[in-house]
Design a protein around this motif. Structure first.
Motif, short mmCIF file in Angstrom:
data_model
loop_
_atom_site.label_atom_id
_atom_site.label_comp_id
_atom_site.label_asym_id
_atom_site.label_seq_id
_atom_site.Cartn_x
_atom_site.Cartn_y
_atom_site.Cartn_z
N PRO A 99 -31.27 -40.41 -64.34
CA PRO A 99 -32.26 -39.32 -64.33
C PRO A 99 -31.60 -37.94 -64.23
CG PRO A 99 -32.85 -41.04 -62.75
CD PRO A 99 -31.49 -41.38 -63.26
N PHE A 130 -30.78 -34.11 -69.92
CA PHE A 130 -32.17 -33.87 -69.50
C PHE A 130 -32.35 -32.50 -68.84
CE2 PHE A 130 -32.34 -38.72 -68.75
CZ PHE A 130 -32.74 -38.95 -70.05
N HIS A 131 -31.28 -31.97 -68.28
CA HIS A 131 -31.39 -30.76 -67.46
C HIS A 131 -30.81 -29.52 -68.14
CE1 HIS A 131 -32.76 -33.16 -64.04
NE2 HIS A 131 -32.02 -34.09 -64.60
N SER A 139 -23.82 -37.53 -64.76
CA SER A 139 -24.81 -37.29 -63.72
C SER A 139 -24.50 -35.99 -63.00
CB SER A 139 -24.76 -38.46 -62.73
OG SER A 139 -25.59 -38.22 -61.63
N GLY A 140 -25.55 -35.29 -62.53
CA GLY A 140 -25.31 -34.09 -61.71
C GLY A 140 -26.16 -32.91 -62.12
N VAL A 141 -26.94 -32.36 -61.17
CA VAL A 141 -27.79 -31.21 -61.48
C VAL A 141 -27.09 -29.90 -61.14
CG1 VAL A 141 -29.96 -32.45 -61.45
CG2 VAL A 141 -29.08 -31.53 -59.31
N ILE A 142 -25.96 -29.69 -61.76
CA ILE A 142 -25.26 -28.42 -61.66
C ILE A 142 -25.04 -27.91 -63.07
CG2 ILE A 142 -23.00 -29.58 -61.44
CD1 ILE A 142 -22.26 -27.11 -59.59
N ALA A 143 -25.30 -26.61 -63.27
CA ALA A 143 -25.31 -26.05 -64.63
C ALA A 143 -23.90 -25.81 -65.14
CB ALA A 143 -26.13 -24.77 -64.66
N PHE A 185 -22.21 -29.64 -55.00
CA PHE A 185 -23.60 -29.39 -55.36
C PHE A 185 -24.12 -30.32 -56.45
CE2 PHE A 185 -27.30 -27.49 -57.19
CZ PHE A 185 -27.96 -26.94 -56.11
N GLY A 186 -25.25 -30.95 -56.18
CA GLY A 186 -25.99 -31.67 -57.23
C GLY A 186 -25.43 -33.00 -57.66
N ASN A 187 -24.56 -33.59 -56.86
CA ASN A 187 -23.92 -34.85 -57.26
C ASN A 187 -24.46 -36.08 -56.55
OD1 ASN A 187 -22.08 -34.47 -59.36
ND2 ASN A 187 -20.70 -33.38 -57.99
N PHE A 233 -27.69 -38.10 -54.77
CA PHE A 233 -29.15 -38.13 -54.79
C PHE A 233 -29.66 -39.03 -53.67
CE2 PHE A 233 -27.64 -36.74 -58.82
CZ PHE A 233 -28.42 -35.62 -59.04
N TYR A 288 -34.21 -44.29 -56.58
CA TYR A 288 -33.49 -43.50 -57.58
C TYR A 288 -32.63 -44.47 -58.39
CZ TYR A 288 -30.20 -40.31 -59.77
OH TYR A 288 -29.45 -39.66 -60.69
N PHE A 307 -37.30 -27.83 -66.34
CA PHE A 307 -37.08 -28.21 -64.94
C PHE A 307 -37.41 -27.06 -64.01
CE2 PHE A 307 -33.10 -26.02 -63.82
CZ PHE A 307 -32.53 -25.74 -65.05
N TYR A 329 -31.87 -29.93 -52.04
CA TYR A 329 -32.20 -29.34 -53.33
C TYR A 329 -33.17 -30.26 -54.06
CZ TYR A 329 -31.68 -27.25 -57.94
OH TYR A 329 -31.92 -26.65 -59.14
N ARG A 335 -35.25 -31.14 -57.56
CA ARG A 335 -35.21 -30.95 -59.02
C ARG A 335 -36.37 -31.66 -59.69
NH1 ARG A 335 -31.51 -29.53 -63.03
NH2 ARG A 335 -31.12 -27.85 -61.54
N PHE A 363 -38.43 -32.25 -63.02
CA PHE A 363 -38.14 -32.04 -64.44
C PHE A 363 -39.06 -32.90 -65.30
CE2 PHE A 363 -35.57 -35.82 -65.63
CZ PHE A 363 -35.23 -36.32 -64.38
N ILE A 389 -36.26 -35.51 -58.45
CA ILE A 389 -35.10 -36.09 -57.78
C ILE A 389 -34.61 -35.09 -56.73
CG2 ILE A 389 -34.45 -37.63 -59.67
CD1 ILE A 389 -32.37 -35.65 -60.59
N SER A 399 -31.41 -33.79 -54.00
CA SER A 399 -29.96 -33.82 -53.77
C SER A 399 -29.60 -32.97 -52.55
CB SER A 399 -29.26 -33.27 -55.02
OG SER A 399 -27.86 -33.22 -54.84
N TYR A 408 -24.16 -23.24 -53.25
CA TYR A 408 -23.96 -23.47 -54.67
C TYR A 408 -22.61 -22.93 -55.16
CZ TYR A 408 -25.55 -23.93 -59.54
OH TYR A 408 -25.72 -24.27 -60.87
N THR A 415 -26.67 -18.15 -64.42
CA THR A 415 -27.99 -18.79 -64.38
C THR A 415 -28.88 -18.13 -63.32
OG1 THR A 415 -27.15 -20.41 -62.81
CG2 THR A 415 -27.02 -20.98 -65.12
#
Lengths: 355, 355
Positions: free
Chosen positions: A62, A67-68, A150-154, B29-31, B33, B55, B74, B140, B142, B144, B165, B167, B172, B236
Motif C-alpha cells: 500500500p 501510489f503516492h 515501500s515508504g511514504v517519503i517524497a 520517516f515513512g518507512n 507502518f 497492514y 493523498f 504520520y 497517509r 490516499f 495507512i 507511520s 521529516y 514539497t
C-alpha cells in the motif's frame, strides 16, 4: 547498463490459453489481455532476469511509491500480422528510446534493450496467435514501469517493475469527434513532464475532458498553459491542421509528446508531395482560417487511433464545423501508414521490423 | 453521498502486534507502518463498507488505471499524544476538504466524511499505542486513493480504493537545508493539477531535485512555469520569506497547494503580532533583499516538516547565505504551532480535535 541475452528470460507458459473465449470481432479497446506478460524487476541497483508468465494481478505494498508519488511511465505500440502470417512491429526503436527518455525525466532507471526489445519480441513469438489479420486489427502493446519501493517519503523509489502487457485491438476511437480548444485547463507545464509518457500527465486531463464531454465535445485541443494561444495536442494525441493544402503541426517541446505516428506522418506526407510545416498554429490563426474557408482539416495522430479526423471545433462560445472532403489528407495518410504497418504496401522507410 | 455509520466499519484485528519490535527513537520517516490500515473500495458507483485490517500488500491488476494514467491522490496529517495520553488530530477537516477537492480535479469520486474522518478516528483508537509523546514525535497519517479498474484506455477509472495507512514519525528533514531557485524546471502548469495533492505532481520533481542535489542543494524553490520570476513553493512545502520584519508567502493558486500548515502559520503569526503579507515575492526582489541585508529568513512549511528553516539559496551562478538569527520567526512559529498541536499550550484557535 548490463547486457542480458535471450537465454536469460525465464519462461513459464500457461497450461490453457483463453484465446478461444475471445470474440475478436467485438473488442473494446484495452480491456482484454493475452495469456502472458513480461515482468522484470529492478532491485539493488540492477535489473533482474525478465520473466514471461501468466497475465495475473500483482502483489504490491500500500505504501509503494507509485501510489503516492506517481513514478509511472508507459509506451503504446502495436504488432500487425501480414498475409503470410508474419508478425511485424512498427518503429519499436522509437518507442524504446522515448521510454528511456521518460524514465530519465521521472528519475527512474533506464530499461536495457535486451529486456525491452528482445523481451517484447520473445513475448510476441509466444502470443502470435493473438495478432489477427485485416480490418485495422492489431495487438496493442503496453510496456510500462512503476515504482515499487515501500515508504511514504517524497523521494525516488529504489525498486521498480517493468512490465509488458498485450491487448488485442480493433480501432481506438469511433464516431464523429468534436474538439474544444482549451482556454483555461492545461495538460503540461514549461519545464514539466509533458514530453514524457508519464501517468501523471493523463490524470490531469480527465476532469477538463469530462467538462468538455458535458458540452458535447469528445476531446480537448490543448494550448500552451501560459497564454492559451498556441495549439499543441489533441486529447492524448498530437494534432495536425490543414490550411489550404499545407499541413501544420507544432514542434515538439517539453510540453508536447514526440509522437511516433506524428513523426512518421510528417515523413510520409513529404513522400506523398504534401507540403508539411512544423510550426505552432495560433488559436487566432485557426479561427481566421475557419472563417475564411482555408481551414480544410484537423486530425489527431497517435498509436492507438493512428489518424483521427475531427469534425469540428469549439472555442469559447463559438463552434466551427469542418468541411467534409472527398480527398482528405487524414484518410489518405491513414491508409498509406496502415498499409505500411500491415505490409500491404512496401515499406520504403525501413520502419517495420519482423518478429 | 451516502451516509455510513461507525457500526458499518468491519474490523479484523491482527493477532500479534509488531509494536514491540519497533525502535521509536530511531525511525526514518515513512518507512514503518502500524499493525492496521483502513481500506474502502468504490465499485458500481458507490462506496463499500470500510474495513480496518492488517497492514498488508494489495493484489492489483497490471492494467489498473493508477499504473497507466496516474489517478492517485493523498493527504498528509499527524496525530499527537498529550501528557494525559490523549490523542489529538490537527485540523482534520482541512485535509478532508482538500482531499475531496483533489478527487474532483482528478475525476475521482469524493470520499464520504464517515469513511475518511470517522474511519480515521476509529483506526487511531485501535492504534493509539503507536502515537508516542514528546520530542516532535507523532503518528504520520497517509490517507490516499488510487484508481483500480483494469484497462489501458485513457479514461477515468470506474473503481477506486481509498486507504489510510499510519507511520510513526520523528521529524521529516534534518541537517542544513540549502535551496536553489528553479530557472528551468517546473512542478505545475497554469490550469494544471498543482493545487491538488496528486501523485503526478511529485513525480515531476524528482529529476530536477536530483540535479539540484548534485550541485549541493537539498531542495528547489519552484517558480511560476511561464516566466520563472515568481517564487511559489519549496520542494514539497509552501514557502515563507522574511524581509525586514514582514513575512511573505505566495497566494494559493492552481499551481500552489493550499497548505494546512501554511494557513495555520499565517493565522498564528498574526496572533504573535508578526506582520504577514500574502503576496508573490519575485526572484529579483529576493535577490535585492539578500544583497541589501533585508532578507532575514526563508522557511518551508508543511505537515511532515512543520517548519523547515533554510540556510541559503542559489540562483543561477550565485549563492546567498542567510543570516543566523537569535530570534527567528521560523523557530518561534514552529515552537508555537507544535505546542498547540501537542497540547502543551492552549489551542485558542479550536484547531485540535480529540480522538
Amino acid at each position: 547498463m548490463e547486457n542480458k541475452t535471450l537465454s536469460d528470460i525465464k519462461i513459464n507458459l500457461v497450461e490453457h490459453s483463453k484465446i478461444n473465449d475471445i470474440d475478436f470481432e467485438n473488442l473494446s479497446f484495452g480491456n482484454v489481455f493475452t495469456d502472458h506478460m513480461l515482468v522484470c524487476d529492478y532491485t539493488n541497483g540492477e535489473w533482474n532476469t525478465p520473466e514471461i508468465k501468466a497475465y495475473a494481478p500483482f502483489t504490491i505494498e500500500p505504501s509503494a511509491r507509485v501510489f503516492h508519488y506517481g513514478q509511472a511511465i508507459f509506451e503504446g505500440m502495436k504488432a500487425y500480422k501480414d498475409e503470410q502470417d508474419d508478425v511485424w512491429l512498427f518503429r519499436p526503436d522509437q518507442n524504446y528510446e522515448r521510454f528511456n527518455k521518460s524514465a530519465v525525466r521521472l528519475a527512474m532507471p533506464e530499461v536495457p534493450q535486451d529486456v525491452f526489445i528482445d523481451g517484447l519480441k520473445k513475448l510476441l513469438q509466444i502470443e502470435k496467435d493473438w495478432v489477427k489479420r485485416g480490418n485495422g486489427k492489431s495487438l496493442y502493446i503496453r510496456p510500462f514501469m512503476i515504482a515499487t519501493s515501500s515508504g511514504v517519503i517524497a523521494s525516488p523509489s529504489l525498486n521498480y517493475r517493468f512490465c509488458i502487457i498485450l491487448s488485442p485491438a480493433k480501432s481506438y476511437y469511433s464516431g464523429e469527434v468534436k474538439v474544444v480548444i482549451a482556454d483555461h485547463y492545461s495538460r503540461a507545464a514549461n519545464g514539466g513532464i509533458g514530453a514524457a509518457k508519464a501517468a501523471g500527465n493523463y490524470s490531469a486531463q480527465f476532469y477538463p475532458t469530462k467538462l468538455a464531454n458535458e458540452k458535447g465535445f469528445q476531446q480537448i485541443i490543448w494550448t500552451d498553459d501560459a497564454t492559451h494561444t498556441k495549439l499543441e495536442e489533441a486529447g492524448t494525441m498530437n494534432v495536425f491542421f490543414r490550411i489550404n493544402d499545407t499541413l501544420y503541426t507544432a514542434p515538439t517541446s517539453e510540453r508536447i509528446l514526440d509522437g511516433v505516428t506524428r513523426k512518421s506522418l510528417i515523413e510520409l506526407a513529404k513522400r506523398e508531395n504534401i507540403n508539411v510545416e512544423v510550426k505552432s498554429v495560433l488559436v487566432e490563426e485557426l479561427i481566421a482560417a475557419a472563417k475564411d474557408g482555408s481551414l480544410k482539416e484537423i486530425f489527431g495522430a497517435g498509436t492507438a487511433a493512428v489518424v483521427n479526423p475531427i469534425a469540428g471545433f469549439g472555442y469559447k462560445d463559438e463552434y466551427f464545423e469542418l468541411p467534409k472532403l472527398e480527398k482528405s489528407f487524414a484518410l489518405h495518410l491513414k491508409e498509406k501508414l496502415t498499409n505500411i504497418q500491415t505490409k500491404v504496401e512496401p515499406d520504403t522507410f525501413g520502419w517495420t521490423v519482423k518478429i
